[in-house]
Design a protein around this motif. Sequence first.
Motif, PDB file in Angstrom:
ATOM      1  N   THR A 106      45.160  31.694  52.129  1.00 42.83           N
ATOM      2  CA  THR A 106      43.967  31.131  51.497  1.00 42.83           C
ATOM      3  C   THR A 106      43.410  32.084  50.447  1.00 42.83           C
ATOM      4  O   THR A 106      42.984  31.657  49.370  1.00 42.83           O
ATOM      5  N   PHE A 107      43.436  33.384  50.743  1.00 43.12           N
ATOM      6  CA  PHE A 107      42.943  34.379  49.794  1.00 43.12           C
ATOM      7  C   PHE A 107      43.726  34.292  48.487  1.00 43.12           C
ATOM      8  O   PHE A 107      43.141  34.244  47.400  1.00 43.12           O
ATOM      9  N   LEU A 108      45.044  34.254  48.574  1.00 41.20           N
ATOM     10  CA  LEU A 108      45.860  34.199  47.358  1.00 41.20           C
ATOM     11  C   LEU A 108      45.692  32.856  46.643  1.00 41.20           C
ATOM     12  O   LEU A 108      45.736  32.792  45.411  1.00 41.20           O
ATOM     13  N   SER A 109      45.475  31.799  47.411  1.00 42.67           N
ATOM     14  CA  SER A 109      45.182  30.496  46.799  1.00 42.67           C
ATOM     15  C   SER A 109      43.912  30.587  45.954  1.00 42.67           C
ATOM     16  O   SER A 109      43.838  30.049  44.845  1.00 42.67           O
ATOM     17  N   ASN A 110      42.911  31.293  46.486  1.00 42.58           N
ATOM     18  CA  ASN A 110      41.657  31.466  45.763  1.00 42.58           C
ATOM     19  C   ASN A 110      41.846  32.314  44.505  1.00 42.58           C
ATOM     20  O   ASN A 110      41.194  32.075  43.483  1.00 42.58           O
ATOM     21  N   CYS A 111      42.727  33.302  44.586  1.00 48.68           N
ATOM     22  CA  CYS A 111      43.031  34.117  43.403  1.00 48.68           C
ATOM     23  C   CYS A 111      43.565  33.240  42.274  1.00 48.68           C
ATOM     24  O   CYS A 111      43.152  33.366  41.112  1.00 48.68           O
ATOM     25  N   ILE A 112      44.495  32.378  42.625  1.00 46.72           N
ATOM     26  CA  ILE A 112      45.087  31.473  41.635  1.00 46.72           C
ATOM     27  C   ILE A 112      44.022  30.532  41.084  1.00 46.72           C
ATOM     28  O   ILE A 112      43.941  30.298  39.873  1.00 46.72           O
ATOM     29  N   ALA A 113      43.181  29.998  41.980  1.00 47.05           N
ATOM     30  CA  ALA A 113      42.127  29.076  41.554  1.00 47.05           C
ATOM     31  C   ALA A 113      41.197  29.726  40.540  1.00 47.05           C
ATOM     32  O   ALA A 113      40.846  29.115  39.515  1.00 47.05           O
ATOM     33  N   LYS A 114      40.782  30.957  40.806  1.00 49.17           N
ATOM     34  CA  LYS A 114      39.844  31.627  39.899  1.00 49.17           C
ATOM     35  C   LYS A 114      40.447  31.809  38.504  1.00 49.17           C
ATOM     36  O   LYS A 114      39.772  31.560  37.493  1.00 49.17           O
ATOM     37  N   GLU A 115      41.689  32.255  38.449  1.00 52.71           N
ATOM     38  CA  GLU A 115      42.316  32.464  37.145  1.00 52.71           C
ATOM     39  C   GLU A 115      42.400  31.166  36.355  1.00 52.71           C
ATOM     40  O   GLU A 115      42.145  31.139  35.143  1.00 52.71           O
ATOM     41  N   LEU A 116      42.739  30.086  37.046  1.00 52.20           N
ATOM     42  CA  LEU A 116      42.868  28.795  36.349  1.00 52.20           C
ATOM     43  C   LEU A 116      41.496  28.258  35.929  1.00 52.20           C
ATOM     44  O   LEU A 116      41.347  27.695  34.840  1.00 52.20           O
ATOM     45  N   LEU A 117      40.492  28.432  36.778  1.00 54.92           N
ATOM     46  CA  LEU A 117      39.144  28.007  36.420  1.00 54.92           C
ATOM     47  C   LEU A 117      38.650  28.769  35.190  1.00 54.92           C
ATOM     48  O   LEU A 117      38.031  28.192  34.294  1.00 54.92           O
ATOM     49  N   ASP A 118      38.927  30.064  35.158  1.00 54.79           N
ATOM     50  CA  ASP A 118      38.497  30.877  34.023  1.00 54.79           C
ATOM     51  C   ASP A 118      39.246  30.500  32.750  1.00 54.79           C
ATOM     52  O   ASP A 118      38.794  30.820  31.645  1.00 54.79           O
ATOM     53  N   LYS A 119      40.388  29.859  32.878  1.00 56.19           N
ATOM     54  CA  LYS A 119      41.130  29.362  31.720  1.00 56.19           C
ATOM     55  C   LYS A 119      40.639  27.978  31.286  1.00 56.19           C
ATOM     56  O   LYS A 119      41.145  27.400  30.327  1.00 56.19           O
ATOM     57  N   GLY A 120      39.657  27.443  32.017  1.00 59.91           N
ATOM     58  CA  GLY A 120      39.132  26.129  31.662  1.00 59.91           C
ATOM     59  C   GLY A 120      39.881  24.972  32.286  1.00 59.91           C
ATOM     60  O   GLY A 120      39.784  23.843  31.818  1.00 59.91           O
ATOM     61  N   LYS A 121      40.629  25.246  33.368  1.00 56.57           N
ATOM     62  CA  LYS A 121      41.351  24.180  34.069  1.00 56.57           C
ATOM     63  C   LYS A 121      40.462  23.574  35.156  1.00 56.57           C
ATOM     64  O   LYS A 121      39.610  24.244  35.731  1.00 56.57           O
ATOM     65  N   VAL A 122      40.687  22.285  35.414  1.00 55.74           N
ATOM     66  CA  VAL A 122      39.949  21.607  36.484  1.00 55.74           C
ATOM     67  C   VAL A 122      40.698  21.839  37.792  1.00 55.74           C
ATOM     68  O   VAL A 122      41.827  21.369  37.957  1.00 55.74           O
ATOM     69  N   ASN A 139      39.736  37.351  44.579  1.00 56.05           N
ATOM     70  CA  ASN A 139      40.431  37.192  43.304  1.00 56.05           C
ATOM     71  C   ASN A 139      41.527  38.240  43.204  1.00 56.05           C
ATOM     72  O   ASN A 139      41.648  39.107  44.065  1.00 56.05           O
ATOM     73  N   PHE A 140      42.328  38.173  42.162  1.00 52.16           N
ATOM     74  CA  PHE A 140      43.458  39.090  42.027  1.00 52.16           C
ATOM     75  C   PHE A 140      43.019  40.563  42.037  1.00 52.16           C
ATOM     76  O   PHE A 140      43.728  41.422  42.547  1.00 52.16           O
ATOM     77  N   ASP A 141      41.847  40.843  41.492  1.00 49.51           N
ATOM     78  CA  ASP A 141      41.382  42.230  41.424  1.00 49.51           C
ATOM     79  C   ASP A 141      41.026  42.798  42.791  1.00 49.51           C
ATOM     80  O   ASP A 141      41.051  44.018  42.991  1.00 49.51           O
ATOM     81  N   THR A 142      40.672  41.940  43.733  1.00 44.43           N
ATOM     82  CA  THR A 142      40.247  42.423  45.050  1.00 44.43           C
ATOM     83  C   THR A 142      41.331  42.254  46.119  1.00 44.43           C
ATOM     84  O   THR A 142      41.094  42.571  47.288  1.00 44.43           O
ATOM     85  N   PHE A 143      42.486  41.767  45.724  1.00 50.58           N
ATOM     86  CA  PHE A 143      43.569  41.590  46.705  1.00 50.58           C
ATOM     87  C   PHE A 143      44.034  42.962  47.191  1.00 50.58           C
ATOM     88  O   PHE A 143      44.315  43.858  46.401  1.00 50.58           O
ATOM     89  N   ASN A 144      44.120  43.127  48.508  1.00 48.86           N
ATOM     90  CA  ASN A 144      44.432  44.428  49.107  1.00 48.86           C
ATOM     91  C   ASN A 144      45.804  44.383  49.779  1.00 48.86           C
ATOM     92  O   ASN A 144      45.996  43.697  50.782  1.00 48.86           O
ATOM     93  N   PHE A 145      46.747  45.169  49.236  1.00 46.55           N
ATOM     94  CA  PHE A 145      48.102  45.209  49.786  1.00 46.55           C
ATOM     95  C   PHE A 145      48.212  46.105  51.020  1.00 46.55           C
ATOM     96  O   PHE A 145      49.234  46.096  51.710  1.00 46.55           O
ATOM     97  N   GLU A 146      47.169  46.874  51.309  1.00 43.72           N
ATOM     98  CA  GLU A 146      47.242  47.857  52.400  1.00 43.72           C
ATOM     99  C   GLU A 146      47.363  47.197  53.774  1.00 43.72           C
ATOM    100  O   GLU A 146      47.740  47.851  54.749  1.00 43.72           O
TER     101      GLU A 146
END
Length: 327
Positions: free
Chosen positions: A198-214, A141-148
């Motif tokens: 894929t990681f960033l795709s999952n970040c986007i998915a989580k945020e949208l799911l938490d907003k109640g999107k399908v 998710n966005f919180d665990t994305f590592n730029f290092e």
Amino acid sequence: MKNKYISEILNEYEKLRENAKLEQSKRIEEIYEKIPRIKDIDKEISQIGFRIATSVVSKDIDNIEEYINTQKEKITDLKIEKTELLSRYGYPIDYMEIKYKCKKCKDTGYINNKYCSCFRQKLINKYYQQSNLNEILRTENFDTFNFEYYSSRPYENEELSPRDNIERIYAYAVNYTKNFDKINESLFFYGSSGLGKTFLSNCIAKELLDKGKVVIYQTAANLMDIIRRCRFEENSNYNELNELLECDFLIIDDLGTEPVTPYSYSELFNIINTRILNKKKMLISTNFQLNDIIQNYPERITSRILGHFTLFKFYGEDIRIQKKFKK
């Protein structure tokens, strides 16, 4: 799709209420058996309530207001006695009351004709299950994305360093999820494997799911298998195909892993084109470069991607290899 989930959840609430009433009945029977006086108290309270209602309708009492107040005082005294008895026998004072899972909405799912927070959470949980991402989004998710893992040094002929590039894409993705309802565009991630697509795709998915999107996630290969089953197998769940077309956000990962056949290309075009026409957003990711896409896919597919998607190129050193060396 959303209506189907709402119907399922409302059925769950109905079962919760039925179960709560059944459990309450068991507790009441238990108390009546152990403390018979409480059964008498409940009977007296019920009789007083009936007398009050009857007197109001019949109007055969001169000072009805005084009568009602007197009867209400009796009810209060009986309730106090009942509470004292429950406490004396070691029971909570609310032991005989109905116990709902959600005290706010009493397991109806609604408060003042609006979804209760418990209803919204159930709906989000349904979306998570449908998305095929239920477990992985706990860690991606966005919180665990590592730029290092992205170098700040210049990379080949690119204008931005891998670090600057991924920070730009990350910021765009965050803004995309925040303004999802206002933005009418789809995303296309491309570049070599192991760069975080894929990681960033999952970040986007989580945020949208938490907003109640399908949100539905499928690899390109799995997508073709689903469509083939829906089209040709008996007793197949055709709703799966409708869900791919109607969900709020469809993620097609690993474009290029699907079978290389005219049929696959035709179905892929149908999915992409139908969603574009219906203003349904998508995210497609691939390990191909743009030239590979143009050379390997029919023009009607590439024209949709180039004309209707915002393109983001991922580049840098393979993160999987970096992790392996660190271990």
